[in-house]
Design a protein around this motif. Sequence first.
Motif, PDB file in Angstrom:
ATOM      1  N   THR A 225      -2.039  -1.728   9.560  1.00  0.00           N
ATOM      2  CA  THR A 225      -0.584  -2.380   9.415  1.00  0.00           C
ATOM      3  C   THR A 225       0.239  -1.151   9.813  1.00  0.00           C
ATOM      4  OG1 THR A 225       0.604  -3.504  10.304  1.00  0.00           O
ATOM      5  CG2 THR A 225       0.236  -3.807   8.313  1.00  0.00           C
ATOM      6  N   SER A 226       0.939  -0.277  10.365  1.00  0.00           N
ATOM      7  CA  SER A 226       1.906   0.235   9.909  1.00  0.00           C
ATOM      8  C   SER A 226       3.638  -0.284  10.296  1.00  0.00           C
ATOM      9  CB  SER A 226       2.171   1.380  10.652  1.00  0.00           C
ATOM     10  OG  SER A 226       2.828   1.192  12.914  1.00  0.00           O
ATOM     11  N   GLY A 227       3.182  -1.781  10.960  1.00  0.00           N
ATOM     12  CA  GLY A 227       4.929  -2.795  10.242  1.00  0.00           C
ATOM     13  C   GLY A 227       4.628  -2.569  12.624  1.00  0.00           C
ATOM     14  N   GLU A 228       4.651  -1.320  13.155  1.00  0.00           N
ATOM     15  CA  GLU A 228       5.236  -1.048  14.899  1.00  0.00           C
ATOM     16  C   GLU A 228       3.303  -2.309  14.849  1.00  0.00           C
ATOM     17  OE1 GLU A 228       9.163   1.991  14.560  1.00  0.00           O
ATOM     18  OE2 GLU A 228       6.714   1.990  15.526  1.00  0.00           O
ATOM     19  N   ASN A 229       2.751  -1.212  14.222  1.00  0.00           N
ATOM     20  CA  ASN A 229       1.310  -1.453  15.216  1.00  0.00           C
ATOM     21  C   ASN A 229       0.222  -1.964  14.626  1.00  0.00           C
ATOM     22  OD1 ASN A 229       2.203  -0.025  17.339  1.00  0.00           O
ATOM     23  ND2 ASN A 229       2.184   1.967  16.778  1.00  0.00           N
ATOM     24  N   THR A 230      -0.338  -2.688  14.668  1.00  0.00           N
ATOM     25  CA  THR A 230      -1.623  -3.207  13.594  1.00  0.00           C
ATOM     26  C   THR A 230      -2.717  -3.086  14.574  1.00  0.00           C
ATOM     27  OG1 THR A 230      -0.269  -4.676  12.935  1.00  0.00           O
ATOM     28  CG2 THR A 230      -2.487  -5.109  13.186  1.00  0.00           C
ATOM     29  N   SER A 231      -4.170  -2.968  13.903  1.00  0.00           N
ATOM     30  CA  SER A 231      -5.083  -2.304  14.307  1.00  0.00           C
ATOM     31  C   SER A 231      -6.412  -3.102  13.620  1.00  0.00           C
ATOM     32  CB  SER A 231      -5.714  -0.972  15.008  1.00  0.00           C
ATOM     33  OG  SER A 231      -5.548  -0.571  13.196  1.00  0.00           O
ATOM     34  N   TYR A 232      -7.096  -3.848  14.543  1.00  0.00           N
ATOM     35  CA  TYR A 232      -8.660  -4.243  13.392  1.00  0.00           C
ATOM     36  C   TYR A 232      -9.462  -3.574  14.287  1.00  0.00           C
ATOM     37  CZ  TYR A 232      -5.312  -7.944  12.091  1.00  0.00           C
ATOM     38  OH  TYR A 232      -4.301  -8.540  12.066  1.00  0.00           O
TER      39      TYR A 232
ATOM     40  N   THR B 195      -6.452 -11.732   9.695  1.00  0.00           N
ATOM     41  CA  THR B 195      -4.991 -11.174   9.942  1.00  0.00           C
ATOM     42  C   THR B 195      -4.506 -10.446   9.527  1.00  0.00           C
ATOM     43  OG1 THR B 195      -4.635 -13.666  11.070  1.00  0.00           O
ATOM     44  CG2 THR B 195      -2.844 -12.260  10.631  1.00  0.00           C
ATOM     45  N   ILE B 196      -4.072  -9.025   9.141  1.00  0.00           N
ATOM     46  CA  ILE B 196      -3.259  -8.615   8.698  1.00  0.00           C
ATOM     47  C   ILE B 196      -1.622  -8.537   8.027  1.00  0.00           C
ATOM     48  CG2 ILE B 196      -2.823  -6.276   9.673  1.00  0.00           C
ATOM     49  CD1 ILE B 196      -3.645  -5.167   7.573  1.00  0.00           C
ATOM     50  N   SER B 197      -0.964  -8.698   7.163  1.00  0.00           N
ATOM     51  CA  SER B 197       0.517  -9.030   7.262  1.00  0.00           C
ATOM     52  C   SER B 197       1.136  -8.126   6.628  1.00  0.00           C
ATOM     53  CB  SER B 197       0.436 -10.231   6.872  1.00  0.00           C
ATOM     54  OG  SER B 197       0.191 -11.091   6.336  1.00  0.00           O
ATOM     55  N   ARG B 198       2.329  -7.471   6.505  1.00  0.00           N
ATOM     56  CA  ARG B 198       2.828  -6.478   5.337  1.00  0.00           C
ATOM     57  C   ARG B 198       3.981  -6.612   5.204  1.00  0.00           C
ATOM     58  NH1 ARG B 198       3.137  -0.553   6.914  1.00  0.00           N
ATOM     59  NH2 ARG B 198       5.189   0.375   5.468  1.00  0.00           N
ATOM     60  N   ASP B 199       4.880  -6.753   3.687  1.00  0.00           N
ATOM     61  CA  ASP B 199       5.444  -7.845   3.057  1.00  0.00           C
ATOM     62  C   ASP B 199       7.026  -6.316   2.548  1.00  0.00           C
ATOM     63  OD1 ASP B 199       6.881 -10.139   0.966  1.00  0.00           O
ATOM     64  OD2 ASP B 199       7.543  -8.460   1.679  1.00  0.00           O
ATOM     65  N   ASP B 200       7.559  -5.663   3.677  1.00  0.00           N
ATOM     66  CA  ASP B 200       7.738  -4.048   2.781  1.00  0.00           C
ATOM     67  C   ASP B 200       8.934  -4.397   1.816  1.00  0.00           C
ATOM     68  OD1 ASP B 200       8.246  -3.320   6.076  1.00  0.00           O
ATOM     69  OD2 ASP B 200       6.610  -2.845   5.015  1.00  0.00           O
ATOM     70  N   ALA B 201       9.943  -5.913   1.678  1.00  0.00           N
ATOM     71  CA  ALA B 201      10.302  -5.182   0.319  1.00  0.00           C
ATOM     72  C   ALA B 201       9.248  -5.721  -0.198  1.00  0.00           C
ATOM     73  CB  ALA B 201      10.863  -6.616   0.911  1.00  0.00           C
ATOM     74  N   LYS B 202       8.409  -5.852  -0.840  1.00  0.00           N
ATOM     75  CA  LYS B 202       7.560  -6.496  -1.638  1.00  0.00           C
ATOM     76  C   LYS B 202       6.087  -5.109  -1.849  1.00  0.00           C
ATOM     77  CE  LYS B 202       8.067 -10.958  -2.396  1.00  0.00           C
ATOM     78  NZ  LYS B 202       7.697 -12.242  -2.866  1.00  0.00           N
ATOM     79  N   ASN B 203       6.175  -4.598  -0.521  1.00  0.00           N
ATOM     80  CA  ASN B 203       5.191  -3.078  -0.368  1.00  0.00           C
ATOM     81  C   ASN B 203       3.983  -3.620  -0.789  1.00  0.00           C
ATOM     82  OD1 ASN B 203       7.067  -0.950  -0.194  1.00  0.00           O
ATOM     83  ND2 ASN B 203       7.274  -0.846  -2.384  1.00  0.00           N
ATOM     84  N   THR B 204       3.494  -5.024   0.012  1.00  0.00           N
ATOM     85  CA  THR B 204       2.483  -6.347  -0.448  1.00  0.00           C
ATOM     86  C   THR B 204       1.563  -5.891   1.116  1.00  0.00           C
ATOM     87  OG1 THR B 204       3.339  -6.826  -1.876  1.00  0.00           O
ATOM     88  CG2 THR B 204       1.708  -8.351  -0.816  1.00  0.00           C
ATOM     89  N   VAL B 205       0.210  -5.931   1.327  1.00  0.00           N
ATOM     90  CA  VAL B 205      -0.310  -6.491   2.408  1.00  0.00           C
ATOM     91  C   VAL B 205      -1.449  -7.244   1.814  1.00  0.00           C
ATOM     92  CG1 VAL B 205      -2.137  -4.361   1.906  1.00  0.00           C
ATOM     93  CG2 VAL B 205      -1.293  -5.204   4.289  1.00  0.00           C
ATOM     94  N   HIS B 206      -1.252  -8.279   3.206  1.00  0.00           N
ATOM     95  CA  HIS B 206      -2.365  -9.055   2.720  1.00  0.00           C
ATOM     96  C   HIS B 206      -3.236  -9.451   4.134  1.00  0.00           C
ATOM     97  CE1 HIS B 206       0.794 -11.440  -0.367  1.00  0.00           C
ATOM     98  NE2 HIS B 206       1.931 -10.988   0.969  1.00  0.00           N
ATOM     99  N   LEU B 207      -4.734 -10.151   3.302  1.00  0.00           N
ATOM    100  CA  LEU B 207      -5.567  -9.939   4.945  1.00  0.00           C
ATOM    101  C   LEU B 207      -5.599 -11.376   4.184  1.00  0.00           C
ATOM    102  CD1 LEU B 207      -7.354  -8.429   7.051  1.00  0.00           C
ATOM    103  CD2 LEU B 207      -9.294  -8.116   5.481  1.00  0.00           C
TER     104      LEU B 207
END
Length: 120
Positions: free
Chosen positions: A52-59, A68-80
């Motif tokens: 994920t780039s935030g705007e675009n997500t690919s699987y 499902t991938i998600s990103r928390d920019d405030a914490k520089n964290t990505v979850h799957l």
Amino acid sequence: VQLQASGGGLVQAGGSLTLSCQASEIETSFTIDSMGWYRQAPGKQRELVAETSGENTSYADSVKGRFTISRDDAKNTVHLQMNSLKPEDTGVYYCAAFLTIGTMPDIAFWGQGTQVTVSS
């Protein structure tokens, strides 16, 4: 730049796991372009799972509708979030971050890998 991944483990088919990865030691002049997860099964090449780039997500086609991938920019964290896991999802999962440093885009950094094992 350091990437710390967590959340792997052993689960039965049909179960769920959540992987998390936090990027640290990010200089203020750096920009995280995208973050994602790759995996490598025994005897196979490393492959993209989700990004994920935030705007675009690919699987990867094999995980669409289940992961499902998600990103928390405030914490520089990505979850799957991985649901309906299958034995073929077994492998070492690597967190990746692609950064722009100065004028150089897409510089890759990798986490240490976390094992996911799905039993049938």
